[in-house]
Every structure is written in structure tokens, then in C-alpha cells.
Design a protein around this motif. Sequence first.
Motif, PDB file in Angstrom:
ATOM      1  N   PRO A 154      -0.351  -0.066 -10.217  1.00  0.00           N
ATOM      2  CA  PRO A 154       0.670  -1.884 -10.133  1.00  0.00           C
ATOM      3  C   PRO A 154       1.455  -1.385  -9.251  1.00  0.00           C
ATOM      4  O   PRO A 154       2.106  -2.311  -8.943  1.00  0.00           O
ATOM      5  CB  PRO A 154       1.103  -2.001 -11.462  1.00  0.00           C
ATOM      6  CG  PRO A 154       0.268  -1.684 -12.300  1.00  0.00           C
ATOM      7  CD  PRO A 154      -0.476  -0.189 -11.785  1.00  0.00           C
ATOM      8  N   PHE A 155       2.343  -0.140  -9.669  1.00  0.00           N
ATOM      9  CA  PHE A 155       3.290   0.177  -8.628  1.00  0.00           C
ATOM     10  C   PHE A 155       2.983  -0.099  -6.853  1.00  0.00           C
ATOM     11  O   PHE A 155       3.673  -0.040  -5.931  1.00  0.00           O
ATOM     12  CB  PHE A 155       4.400   1.454  -9.148  1.00  0.00           C
ATOM     13  CG  PHE A 155       5.449   2.080  -8.031  1.00  0.00           C
ATOM     14  CD1 PHE A 155       6.217   1.907  -7.732  1.00  0.00           C
ATOM     15  CD2 PHE A 155       5.581   2.856  -7.339  1.00  0.00           C
ATOM     16  CE1 PHE A 155       7.341   1.542  -7.084  1.00  0.00           C
ATOM     17  CE2 PHE A 155       6.325   3.154  -6.421  1.00  0.00           C
ATOM     18  CZ  PHE A 155       7.768   2.650  -6.163  1.00  0.00           C
ATOM     19  N   CYS A 156       1.291   0.869  -6.703  1.00  0.00           N
ATOM     20  CA  CYS A 156       1.078   1.360  -5.356  1.00  0.00           C
ATOM     21  C   CYS A 156       0.538  -0.364  -5.255  1.00  0.00           C
ATOM     22  O   CYS A 156      -0.228   0.126  -3.291  1.00  0.00           O
ATOM     23  CB  CYS A 156       0.186   2.067  -5.423  1.00  0.00           C
ATOM     24  SG  CYS A 156       1.971   4.123  -6.150  1.00  0.00           S
ATOM     25  N   ALA A 157      -0.402  -0.930  -5.506  1.00  0.00           N
ATOM     26  CA  ALA A 157      -1.208  -1.692  -5.414  1.00  0.00           C
ATOM     27  C   ALA A 157      -0.956  -2.717  -3.899  1.00  0.00           C
ATOM     28  O   ALA A 157      -1.845  -3.046  -3.521  1.00  0.00           O
ATOM     29  CB  ALA A 157      -1.358  -2.658  -6.939  1.00  0.00           C
ATOM     30  N   PRO A 158       0.432  -3.222  -4.636  1.00  0.00           N
ATOM     31  CA  PRO A 158       0.783  -4.223  -3.286  1.00  0.00           C
ATOM     32  C   PRO A 158       0.379  -3.449  -1.927  1.00  0.00           C
ATOM     33  O   PRO A 158       0.298  -4.479  -1.331  1.00  0.00           O
ATOM     34  CB  PRO A 158       2.200  -4.987  -3.566  1.00  0.00           C
ATOM     35  CG  PRO A 158       2.092  -4.157  -5.364  1.00  0.00           C
ATOM     36  CD  PRO A 158       1.631  -3.244  -5.794  1.00  0.00           C
ATOM     37  N   THR A 159       0.958  -2.668  -1.294  1.00  0.00           N
ATOM     38  CA  THR A 159       1.084  -1.378  -0.484  1.00  0.00           C
ATOM     39  C   THR A 159      -0.785  -1.476   0.383  1.00  0.00           C
ATOM     40  O   THR A 159      -1.516  -1.316  -0.317  1.00  0.00           O
ATOM     41  CB  THR A 159       1.682   0.013  -0.337  1.00  0.00           C
ATOM     42  OG1 THR A 159       2.437  -0.518  -1.552  1.00  0.00           O
ATOM     43  CG2 THR A 159       2.012   0.967   0.594  1.00  0.00           C
ATOM     44  N   PRO A 160      -0.608  -2.563   1.814  1.00  0.00           N
ATOM     45  CA  PRO A 160      -1.224  -1.584   2.801  1.00  0.00           C
ATOM     46  C   PRO A 160      -1.973  -0.586   3.060  1.00  0.00           C
ATOM     47  O   PRO A 160      -0.862  -0.172   2.853  1.00  0.00           O
ATOM     48  CB  PRO A 160      -1.222  -3.053   3.300  1.00  0.00           C
ATOM     49  CG  PRO A 160       0.608  -3.038   3.926  1.00  0.00           C
ATOM     50  CD  PRO A 160       0.755  -2.942   1.892  1.00  0.00           C
TER      51      PRO A 160
END
Length: 127
Positions: free
Chosen positions: A70-76
Motif C-alpha cells: 500500500p505505501f508503494c502502490a501509488p508510485t508510477p
Amino acid sequence: MNILVIDDNKSVRENISKLLTSVGYTITTAVNGLDGFEKAQKESFHLYIIDHLMPLMNGATLTKNLKQTPFCAPTPVLFMTTQNKQSVENLPEFNLFSNVVTKPVNETKFMSTVKCLLGNVRTKIAL
């Protein structure tokens, strides 16, 4: 803007880092997918630049793991490969990549892609 560059080839890491720092980005590097995954969990990044074929954890597996965190998921994810784009398009993880570039990278096209991906991040931050 913080960028994590993950590539097992030292000269590629150095060249990309130099290119990106010359225009003001803050760069962290990782030597393989496992190293990159550990660093991504400890620090917030605005973009991951991930090599395809690496020891310990390849780029596709790393991307899958990042997108499940979850912490990393939004990063392209800007995915780099020496393979042709069609073989990358056949990977099950292909839809997890924000963009794909082939190596050796065309610096102008590469920088344009990075700026575009980071522009999308800025837009999301502003919302």
C-alpha cells in the motif's frame, strides 16, 4: 522529487542518476530488485525507474511486489528493458508499468517520459 533507480548495471545507474540530478531530481539507487524493494519500503519516492532483467528479483517481480504494498502502490513505474517492447507487453505484469523504455535509452525521450510521469504525480498531489 525523489526517484529510486533500480538497475544491476553500475554504469546505467550512474548515467541515469547523473542525467536526473543535473535537472534537480533527488536520486537513490539500488543494485537489484531486492535492494530496491527494501529501499522503497523505507522511504517515499515519486517515481521508480526499474530495470527488467536483474538478479535476486527481476523488475517485473519487483513491480508486482511494489504494487501489492500500500505505501508503494501509488508510485508510477518507468520500466526499462533491453528486450523488445512486444516481449514486455506479453508479461503478466505489463499493466502495472506506467511506461516502458528500451535500452540504450534515448536521453531526450527518457527525460520527457520522466517529466510526464512526475507531472502526473504533481497533479495527484494537488488534488
